[in-house]
Design an enzyme around this catalytic site. Structure first.
Site, mmCIF file in Angstrom:
data_model
loop_
_atom_site.group_PDB
_atom_site.id
_atom_site.type_symbol
_atom_site.label_atom_id
_atom_site.label_comp_id
_atom_site.label_asym_id
_atom_site.label_seq_id
_atom_site.Cartn_x
_atom_site.Cartn_y
_atom_site.Cartn_z
ATOM 1 N N ASP A 121 0.686 -1.156 0.125
ATOM 2 C CA ASP A 121 0.319 0.171 -0.068
ATOM 3 C C ASP A 121 0.372 1.157 -0.118
ATOM 4 O O ASP A 121 1.358 1.695 1.269
ATOM 5 C CB ASP A 121 -0.794 -0.146 1.521
ATOM 6 C CG ASP A 121 -1.558 1.256 1.302
ATOM 7 O OD1 ASP A 121 -2.129 0.962 0.505
ATOM 8 O OD2 ASP A 121 -2.837 0.876 2.296
ATOM 9 N N ASP B 89 -2.954 2.687 -5.672
ATOM 10 C CA ASP B 89 -1.686 3.110 -4.527
ATOM 11 C C ASP B 89 -1.501 0.931 -3.681
ATOM 12 O O ASP B 89 -1.093 1.054 -3.017
ATOM 13 C CB ASP B 89 -2.289 3.950 -3.901
ATOM 14 C CG ASP B 89 -3.124 3.937 -3.512
ATOM 15 O OD1 ASP B 89 -4.010 3.126 -3.654
ATOM 16 O OD2 ASP B 89 -3.553 4.907 -2.611
ATOM 17 N N GLU B 90 -2.579 0.003 -4.631
ATOM 18 C CA GLU B 90 -2.798 -0.670 -3.673
ATOM 19 C C GLU B 90 -2.992 -1.994 -4.164
ATOM 20 O O GLU B 90 -3.623 -1.817 -5.444
ATOM 21 C CB GLU B 90 -3.351 -0.840 -1.986
ATOM 22 C CG GLU B 90 -5.054 -0.787 -2.609
ATOM 23 C CD GLU B 90 -5.463 -0.838 -1.416
ATOM 24 O OE1 GLU B 90 -5.301 -1.239 -0.756
ATOM 25 O OE2 GLU B 90 -6.410 0.097 -0.759
#
Lengths: 365, 366
Positions: free
Chosen positions: A8, A103-104
């Site tokens: 993350d 983003d993860e």
């Protein structure tokens, strides 16, 4: 036992902006809409979070909480490019990468031979390579399933690396309030609380029949999760769950025709996005926020998957009739398609090696 | 270590093995090529831990020794030097001096003794096959291999070796390509292995149309191919290839035959207006005719019609046009045939007059 990593990025959008504009470094930053209008915060830097600013908050409210907050317009092209770079790093370890957002992502490194197959070493190296290549930090969680990996990555943010080995699972779950358990929203949280369940230990011990009666199959899933069990696989090609668009009016809107006019280009945009991903939708949802901030949604299902703008548009007047549009002023209007199916999935492009129902042997196997 | 070599020799050697060197590395030494010089021979080795390629060339070795050097940098330097130049490589501690004329480059190496070799492949099955025959087998099937599929055993090519026949099969689950060549292998018991995609790509890059034999060695875990200048060793995919024979349809009751090139062209131009991602084209067969139709999400439409031989009830069927074009492109006969059963059943494509290559394509529901 599987080896799952959840990576993350730390305050991703905000960190990118701080990286690219040194004058923002170390300052509270919010990426998002206009604070003078009705913009919303899409991401907040850690400095801003210290003031209570968080994503999805009205930008104007964020500025009241943190008067020095720097507002920056999002640059999604940049975020997407970085996301692709990070994804390439993941893919150099395993093909089993499931992105959850820009983003993860989850990685299944069970079969990975690099770094002696050590998920911890792989996670450390991934963090290092992300930093070397992008100048951004990420937090990683390592454990035996998705749930635990995700909980682990959140434990030591930012720039953390947390491993939850099997012998620590019970301790980790014991410290977790049910409200923090993925899948427990505010409403489920309240209903659990009414049953006297506030932590995961209690939830894991709760009576299965009772949970099933109250929450259906989801109740049993929650019970398993509360014990740290999660059987979900890392699915590399999992399609998006939904695609949506919304817009806030400059002034509250009473005319239903004006709402439809705003929705019409959204249908085109959504159809476009469905098309580029070769997806079609079984469901469409209309979303309204009235002037008093009360939010409602109205949905319908199609008998077959739909991907064209005109078909999506055709569903809107019926949905709008089920709302109080025209009688109550509307602040925000949006639409979303869900229950997505891939056009190239089994239904549309059958697989050579998947047996049809009529080919199954009589024992049902 | 010190030697001097003609630029072209070194360039060709590096180009032969560079495909193995991944651009993004987890172990720094994997970006390097191992150079071993002795007795006026220089050996280059590159690896990604799954696939290893070794090549050799003659050079004036004045000091034997071994080093590892960043492979892509060395290749770029070779490329950048003028034709006909000589290149000298000289090891100085952990650094390697590359010089040619008045150009000087100093590269930093890593210790040669840390370079990871694949395990010795051990004894197993061996057979010889001409480059030409192997190239044909691979050319006609490799395009159907899966790419990063979760069913990892599809990310490669099945090589089945019998006493009198070699067969290659590749499938991504939606289409399947299979090619046989009759060949006395001397291999008594059927040996089936799955060769990873990257090894196939690299092997194909090096195979020529020569009638000269190359030797293939198979163990339980490795395949090794000894080409004239290059030795390729790859780990095999450890998995069970699906039962492909089950999905090859037995003779369908509908048979169409047509000019391969004309049909391929018609498919390609119709495909322009198909959905960019899912590439569906609708085919309609009736007496003596094939109709093609495609439509994209912008409601743009393409239609075409060709004369072909067709027997059977009229049939409408949708296909991913890429699968058809790939199969037709792999053939070289003038006429091709497609056998069909119904719009939900797979089609079987073949060359007319040659059954050695077969292509199974699953239809789409359009």
């Amino acid at each position: 036992m599987r080896k799952i990593i959840h990576v993350d990025m730390d305050a991703f959008y905000a960190s990118v902006e701080q990286r690219d504009d040194p004058s923002l470094a170390g300052r509270p930053v919010a990426v998002g809409g206009n604070p003078d209008g009705r913009g919303v915060v899409a991401a907040a830097s850690y400095e801003a979070r210290a003031f209570g600013v968080h994503s999805a908050m009205a930008a104007a409210r964020a500025r009241r909480l943190c008067p020095n907050l720097a507002f920056v317009r999002p640059r999604f092209d940049v975020y997407r490019a970085i996301s692709a770079e990070i994804r390439a790093i993941f893919l150099s370890y395993t093909a089993l990468v499931e992105p959850l957002a820009l983003d993860e992502a989850y990685l299944d490194v069970t079969g990975c031979e690099q770094l002696q197959g050590s998920a911890t070493l792989i996670a450390r190296q991934i963090k290092q390579r992300i930093f070397d290549q992008t100048g951004l930090t990420a937090s990683a969680g390592v454990s035996s399933n998705k749930l635990l990996a995700k909980l682990a990555s959140a434990m030591n943010k930012p720039d953390g690396l947390t491993v939850v080995p099997p012998e620590r699972i019970a301790a980790v779950m014991a410290e977790l309030p049910v409200s923090k358990l993925p899948g427990v929203g505010p409403r489920t949280g309240e209903r659990l609380k009414a049953m006297g369940i506030t932590d995961c230990v209690e939830l894991a011990r709760a009576d299965a029949d009772l949970l099933r009666a109250r929450f259906g199959r989801n109740g049993l899933r929650l019970k398993a999760r509360a014990a740290g069990r999660d059987e979900r696989l890392v699915e590399p090609d999992r399609p998006a769950k939904s695609i949506g668009a919304e817009t806030t009016f400059d002034a509250d809107q009473l005319d239903p025709q004006a709402l439809l006019e705003r929705l019409s280009p959204m249908a085109d945009k959504i159809a476009q996005r469905l098309s580029t991903r070769a997806l079609a939708a079984y469901g469409v949802t209309l979303k309204l926020t009235y002037a008093d901030f009360r939010k409602i949604t109205r949905s319908r299902r199609f008998s077959r998957p739909v991907a064209r703008a005109d078909e999506l548009r055709a569903a809107l007047p019926g949905l709008l009739e089920k709302t109080q549009a025209g009688r109550r002023p509307v602040r925000l209007v949006g639409m979303q398609v869900g229950s997505l199916v891939s056009l190239s999935s089994l239904t549309e492009q059958p697989d050579l090696f998947t047996r049809g129902v009529d080919e199954l042997p009589p024992d049902g196997r | 270590m010190k030697f001097k070599v003609a630029r072209l020799e070194l360039l060709e050697a590096l180009q032969a093995v560079i495909g193995v060197v991944e651009r993004r590395q987890t172990m720094p030494i994997l970006s390097n090529v191992l150079i071993q010089a002795e007795n006026d021979r220089v050996k280059l080795t590159a690896t990604d831990l799954e696939l290893e390629m070794v090549t050799q060339f003659g050079a004036a070795v004045t000091q034997p020794g071994s080093v590892t050097i960043p492979a892509r940098k060395l290749l770029d330097i070779c490329r950048g030097l003028p034709d006909g130049a000589d290149i000298s490589l000289e090891q100085q501690e952990q650094r390697i001096k590359v010089s040619s004329g008045r150009s000087r480059f100093t590269l930093s190496g890593l210790a040669a003794n840390e370079f990871p070799f694949l395990d010795d492949i051990g004894a197993g099955t061996e057979f010889d096959i001409s480059q030409k025959a192997l190239k044909r087998l691979l050319d006609r099937t490799q395009f159907a291999m899966a790419h990063q599929d979760v069913r990892y055993y599809l990310n490669g090519l099945l090589l089945a070796v019998r006493q009198d026949q070699i067969r290659c099969v590749a499938t991504d689950g939606h289409r399947l390509a299979m090619c046989d060549v009759s060949h006395e292998t001397g291999v008594e018991e059927l040996k089936e292995v799955i060769v990873p995609r990257k090894a196939i790509t690299e092997l194909l890059r090096l195979l020529g149309n020569s009638d000269l034999n190359i030797r293939i060695s198979l163990s339980d875990n490795h395949l090794q191919a000894n080409l004239p200048d290059v030795r390729i060793t790859t780990k095999l995919i450890d998995g069970r290839f699906p039962d492909y024979e089950r999905v090859i349809p037995s003779a369908g009751d509908k048979l169409a035959m047509g000019d391969r090139e004309l049909v391929k062209q018609a498919l390609s131009r119709t495909a322009i207006l198909s959905n960019e991602k899912f590439r569906g084209v609708r085919l309609g067969f009736e007496d003596g005719k094939m109709r093609l139709q495609a439509q994209n999400p912008d409601q743009e439409e393409a239609e075409d019609e060709l004369e072909i031989e067709y027997q059977g009830e009229p049939l409408e069927i949708g296909f991913n046009v890429n699968y058809l074009i790939d199969a037709l492109g792999a053939m070289d006969s003038e006429q091709f045939a497609i056998e069909l059963t119904g719009s939900d059943s797979s089609g079987l494509l073949k060359e007319v007059g040659d059954d050695s290559s077969r292509y199974v394509v699953m239809p789409m529901r359009l």
